[in-house]
Design a protein around this motif. Structure first.
Motif: not given
Length: 512
Positions: A63-66, A201-210
């Motif tokens: 999961v990635v969020d800006a 086992g999921g991954e979460i990333y913040e401050q990551t703009t697609v």
């Protein structure tokens, strides 16, 4: 609590009680290329729930969020979980027929039961409570509309009733009740789900703009820093789809802002959740803030970037709360932005027929607590190949001649009007007239410029041309943001993107 000297009755800065109520964990920024089964863009209720469902089924998910998780519309909702989405069922029957309208109700009813089951099974402390939901009117004009809605309930087999009086402390002409709906605090609920995503086992990333996706199988997600994520499926749950041009969502969605107060009142709240049928909308529900009973008062919607002096919307809600319950304190104020589709049904599922591994979820029309769960369940089933009986109803590639064509024309004429008007607009303030904590459109070296003098006296100057499609942003006084009236992009006073579809910051302007 710090108060704004010019608006002393309100907290100085808008902040959601939901976000303040719970310690939300922080997550790292994606720093290297990676490969997963599914990439979910957007870490609100849709994205986190979708990740929860997929990791439980053994898929590797990122999961990635800006920005920060849960800080978008999810953290700024009124948090009603209901299938009573205003007066819609009579309208939907005429547009879509009985079968599809019943499916819409069942999808949202199942979403409510999903939340209730998880809360009960895991004993999540999130103020979940079952409440009857009311749409009421104080106007003779809407009595017939509420009667028609009740007939639709009867035809569809929805548990409800028609009444003239409600428990509210003012006279009503009519109301329709949908039984056993619910309310909660979404943040602790989603904090639990996020924890489960990590544990599976999921991954979460913040401050990551697609910024884009290279279509194919596998698909390759690209971030602003040039990092790539290779995956089998992509889910866009970022409010406004990040891959906008593919589906022409800028022309098929419009953004509206609405406002919320959490208030301490003189009179006791009677229970239930309420929404006025007429405009301006008035939404009511209860909440416990620091052990004290309070009332959440919402409403006052307008198209993003097209409100005049946005403090007036908070003031209107404050006046309504004072007249209805007596007002002791405004503890919190916040606003939310949501998107509406051409036909009022959300876009959920396979984006385009030729790209079965790219899915979207958007257009919740301010009813995201139930609809986002609908989206998570539907998209998770499509990814795992299980299918869904709701797939056709919410298909993003659908087009209904009635009412889509009329809405499409109206929305895009409005966009064109604001695109042209913004370029020709006169400015009414000089830069040296701005007081501390004041913003306005000014002229700098003959160019239209956004200026904000912060509470320390520092001037922040930005180019007011929206980086999405070139409309001119306007100053939102109550939120201290630059908002685009065309497609709803929002920027901080420093020009950084808060909400899309824009991906790039506003340009900087050199000081005079």
């Amino acid at each position: 609590m710090i108060q704004n000297s010019s608006q002393s009755k309100f907290p100085q800065f808008p902040y959601s009680y939901w976000l303040n109520s719970t310690d939300i964990p922080s997550f790292p920024k994606l720093s290297q290329d990676t490969q997963v089964d599914v990439v979910i863009v957007g870490a609100g209720i849709t994205g986190i729930t979708t990740a929860y469902l997929l990791t439980k089924k053994g898929l590797k998910v990122a999961v990635v969020d800006a920005g920060q998780i849960l800080n978008g519309t999810t953290g700024h909702t009124t948090a009603k979980i209901t299938a009573q989405h205003d007066l819609i069922y009579s309208e939907f029957l005429s547009h879509f027929g009985k079968e599809k309208t019943r499916l819409y109700y069942e999808a949202n009813h199942e979403a409510l039961q999903f939340i209730k089951q998880i809360v009960d099974e895991h004993n999540i402390d999130c103020q979940f409570s079952e409440e009857d939901a009311y749409v009421y009117t104080c106007s003779d004009t809407y009595v017939e509309k509420i009667a028609s809605e009740y007939k639709a309930y009867e035809e569809l087999g929805i548990s409800g009733s028609y009444v003239e009086k409600t428990p509210l402390p003012f006279s009503t002409k009519a109301a329709i009740i949908m039984k056993k709906q619910a309310q909660f605090n979404p943040v602790p609920f989603l904090k639990y789900l996020a924890g489960e995503v990590l544990r599976q086992g999921g991954e979460i990333y913040e401050q990551t703009t697609v910024v884009g996706v290279e279509k194919g199988n596998p698909a390759i997600i690209k971030t602003r820093e040039g990092i790539k994520i290779t995956c089998s499926h992509v889910v866009s749950s970022s409010h406004f789809p990040f891959n906008d041009p593919s589906g022409l969502y800028f022309a098929r969605l419009h953004a509206e802002r609405s406002y919320v107060l959490a208030v301490k009142t003189d009179k006791s709240y009677p229970g239930g959740m309420y929404l006025s049928a007429e405009n301006p909308k008035r939404s009511l529900r209860s909440v416990i803030v620091n052990g004290k009973p309070m009332v959440i008062v919402g409403g006052e919607s307008h198209k993003t970037g097209q409100g005049i002096c946005t403090f007036q919307y908070y003031e209107a809600l404050e006046k309504f709360a004072a007249e209805t319950f007596g007002l002791r304190e405004v503890a919190y104020r916040w606003s939310a932005q949501d998107l509406s589709t051409l036909d009022k049904l959300p876009y959920i599922g396979q984006e385009l027929s030729g790209n079965s591994n790219i899915l979207v979820a958007t257009g919740y029309r301010k009813w995201g607590m139930s609809t986002s769960i609908v989206a998570a369940l539907l998209n998770a089933n499509l990814i795992t190949g299980e299918g869904s009986r709701y797939q056709e109803l919410f298909s993003p590639s659908r087009f209904h001649a009635d009412p889509d064509i009329k809405t499409f024309v109206i929305q895009n004429v409005d966009v064109a009007k604001h695109l042209i008007a913004g370029k020709l607009e006169m400015t009414h303030k000089e830069i040296d007239q701005l007081q501390y904590d004041e913003g306005a459109v000014v002229r700098v070296n003959g160019k239209r410029t956004g200026a904000y003098r912060d509470t320390q006296g520092t001037m922040h100057l930005v180019d007011t041309t929206c980086t999405h499609m070139g409309c001119e942003v306007d100053w939102n006084e109550a939120e201290r943001t630059w908002d685009c009236p065309c497609h709803g992009s929002r920027y901080s006073y420093e020009g950084k993107v808060i909400e899309g579809p824009a991906k790039k910051s506003l340009g900087k302007v050199e000081s005079v």
